[in-house]
Motif scaffolding. Structure first.
Motif, PDB file in Angstrom:
ATOM      1  N   LEU A 226       0.822  -1.210   0.000  1.00  0.00           N
ATOM      2  CA  LEU A 226       0.000   0.000   0.000  1.00  0.00           C
ATOM      3  C   LEU A 226       0.859   1.264   0.000  1.00  0.00           C
ATOM      4  O   LEU A 226       0.540   2.241  -0.685  1.00  0.00           O
ATOM      5  CB  LEU A 226      -0.951  -0.015   1.192  1.00  0.00           C
ATOM      6  CG  LEU A 226      -2.012  -1.119   1.168  1.00  0.00           C
ATOM      7  CD1 LEU A 226      -2.823  -1.124   2.456  1.00  0.00           C
ATOM      8  CD2 LEU A 226      -2.922  -0.966  -0.037  1.00  0.00           C
ATOM      9  N   GLN A 227       1.961   1.268   0.761  1.00  0.00           N
ATOM     10  CA  GLN A 227       2.855   2.427   0.781  1.00  0.00           C
ATOM     11  C   GLN A 227       3.450   2.688  -0.603  1.00  0.00           C
ATOM     12  O   GLN A 227       3.468   3.818  -1.083  1.00  0.00           O
ATOM     13  CB  GLN A 227       3.990   2.213   1.787  1.00  0.00           C
ATOM     14  CG  GLN A 227       3.577   2.316   3.225  1.00  0.00           C
ATOM     15  CD  GLN A 227       4.713   1.941   4.169  1.00  0.00           C
ATOM     16  OE1 GLN A 227       5.735   1.385   3.768  1.00  0.00           O
ATOM     17  NE2 GLN A 227       4.535   2.252   5.442  1.00  0.00           N
ATOM     18  N   LEU A 228       3.948   1.625  -1.237  1.00  0.00           N
ATOM     19  CA  LEU A 228       4.578   1.789  -2.550  1.00  0.00           C
ATOM     20  C   LEU A 228       3.562   2.128  -3.629  1.00  0.00           C
ATOM     21  O   LEU A 228       3.870   2.871  -4.566  1.00  0.00           O
ATOM     22  CB  LEU A 228       5.361   0.530  -2.917  1.00  0.00           C
ATOM     23  CG  LEU A 228       6.618   0.301  -2.069  1.00  0.00           C
ATOM     24  CD1 LEU A 228       7.200  -1.072  -2.338  1.00  0.00           C
ATOM     25  CD2 LEU A 228       7.647   1.387  -2.317  1.00  0.00           C
ATOM     26  N   ALA A 229       2.354   1.602  -3.523  1.00  0.00           N
ATOM     27  CA  ALA A 229       1.313   1.948  -4.497  1.00  0.00           C
ATOM     28  C   ALA A 229       1.004   3.441  -4.439  1.00  0.00           C
ATOM     29  O   ALA A 229       0.816   4.089  -5.474  1.00  0.00           O
ATOM     30  CB  ALA A 229       0.059   1.127  -4.243  1.00  0.00           C
ATOM     31  N   LYS A 230       0.981   3.987  -3.250  1.00  0.00           N
ATOM     32  CA  LYS A 230       0.751   5.435  -3.108  1.00  0.00           C
ATOM     33  C   LYS A 230       1.947   6.221  -3.639  1.00  0.00           C
ATOM     34  O   LYS A 230       1.783   7.237  -4.306  1.00  0.00           O
ATOM     35  CB  LYS A 230       0.474   5.786  -1.653  1.00  0.00           C
ATOM     36  CG  LYS A 230      -0.867   5.311  -1.169  1.00  0.00           C
ATOM     37  CD  LYS A 230      -1.075   5.615   0.288  1.00  0.00           C
ATOM     38  CE  LYS A 230      -2.378   5.022   0.783  1.00  0.00           C
ATOM     39  NZ  LYS A 230      -2.563   5.196   2.218  1.00  0.00           N
ATOM     40  N   TRP A 231       3.151   5.768  -3.329  1.00  0.00           N
ATOM     41  CA  TRP A 231       4.359   6.485  -3.730  1.00  0.00           C
ATOM     42  C   TRP A 231       4.521   6.497  -5.250  1.00  0.00           C
ATOM     43  O   TRP A 231       4.797   7.527  -5.845  1.00  0.00           O
ATOM     44  CB  TRP A 231       5.578   5.857  -3.068  1.00  0.00           C
ATOM     45  CG  TRP A 231       6.857   6.525  -3.460  1.00  0.00           C
ATOM     46  CD1 TRP A 231       7.737   6.108  -4.408  1.00  0.00           C
ATOM     47  CD2 TRP A 231       7.371   7.756  -2.942  1.00  0.00           C
ATOM     48  NE1 TRP A 231       8.773   6.981  -4.504  1.00  0.00           N
ATOM     49  CE2 TRP A 231       8.584   8.009  -3.617  1.00  0.00           C
ATOM     50  CE3 TRP A 231       6.931   8.657  -1.975  1.00  0.00           C
ATOM     51  CZ2 TRP A 231       9.358   9.123  -3.349  1.00  0.00           C
ATOM     52  CZ3 TRP A 231       7.714   9.770  -1.706  1.00  0.00           C
ATOM     53  CH2 TRP A 231       8.901   9.990  -2.389  1.00  0.00           C
ATOM     54  N   TYR A 232       4.348   5.329  -5.883  1.00  0.00           N
ATOM     55  CA  TYR A 232       4.553   5.215  -7.328  1.00  0.00           C
ATOM     56  C   TYR A 232       3.277   5.428  -8.131  1.00  0.00           C
ATOM     57  O   TYR A 232       3.297   5.323  -9.352  1.00  0.00           O
ATOM     58  CB  TYR A 232       5.151   3.842  -7.670  1.00  0.00           C
ATOM     59  CG  TYR A 232       6.607   3.727  -7.292  1.00  0.00           C
ATOM     60  CD1 TYR A 232       7.607   4.245  -8.107  1.00  0.00           C
ATOM     61  CD2 TYR A 232       6.988   3.091  -6.119  1.00  0.00           C
ATOM     62  CE1 TYR A 232       8.933   4.135  -7.768  1.00  0.00           C
ATOM     63  CE2 TYR A 232       8.324   2.976  -5.761  1.00  0.00           C
ATOM     64  CZ  TYR A 232       9.294   3.507  -6.600  1.00  0.00           C
ATOM     65  OH  TYR A 232      10.615   3.396  -6.256  1.00  0.00           O
TER      66      TYR A 232
END
Length: 133
Positions: A54-60
């Motif tokens: 979830l963190q990386l989906a938001k970041w990228y």
């Protein structure tokens, strides 16, 4: 730690996927996490992959769908075994149907967000040019 390993692996995957296409528009990267996991002592370890995803989906700005996020409160807090079985990670038909509905809902949400973003860009461009086309 488990979270760092999950984040590193996912980030390598995302970067490879985003740079694999030589077109101007990057490919749509979709993460589907269908793991809720049996209740066990390593609960935070089980949730590390989901957290990193979830963190990386938001970041990228990629697409993330999590079955666990949909049913976790029902299954763990209320003890409903419809979507969760403590003895077996392969769930019933209800779980498979819920995953399908989660993908459908997330796809509609993605489409809605894409259209809203396009409309917002069009309004901004219209206003910034003084209404000239």
């Amino acid at each position: 730690a488990v979270l760092d390993q999950a984040r590193d692996g996912l980030q390598q995957f995302i970067r490879a996927a985003l740079t694999s296409n030589r077109c101007k528009v990057p490919p749509l990267v979709v993460h589907m996490d269908d793991y809720l996991g049996p209740q066990q002592d390593s609960l935070l370890g089980d949730m590390s992959y989901n957290t990193a995803m979830l963190q990386l989906a938001k970041w990228y700005d990629t697409f993330a769908i999590s079955y666990g996020e949909v049913v976790r409160d029902i299954s763990w807090l209320e003890g409903d075994s419809t979507f969760f079985n403590k003895n077996d990670v392969h769930f019933s038909n209800w779980a498979h149907q819920t995953i399908a509905w989660s993908i459908g809902f997330a796809s509609l949400e993605l489409l809605s967000t894409f259209c809203d973003d396009g409309f917002a860009r069009a309004v901004y461009n219209f206003n910034s040019t003084g209404g000239d086309h």
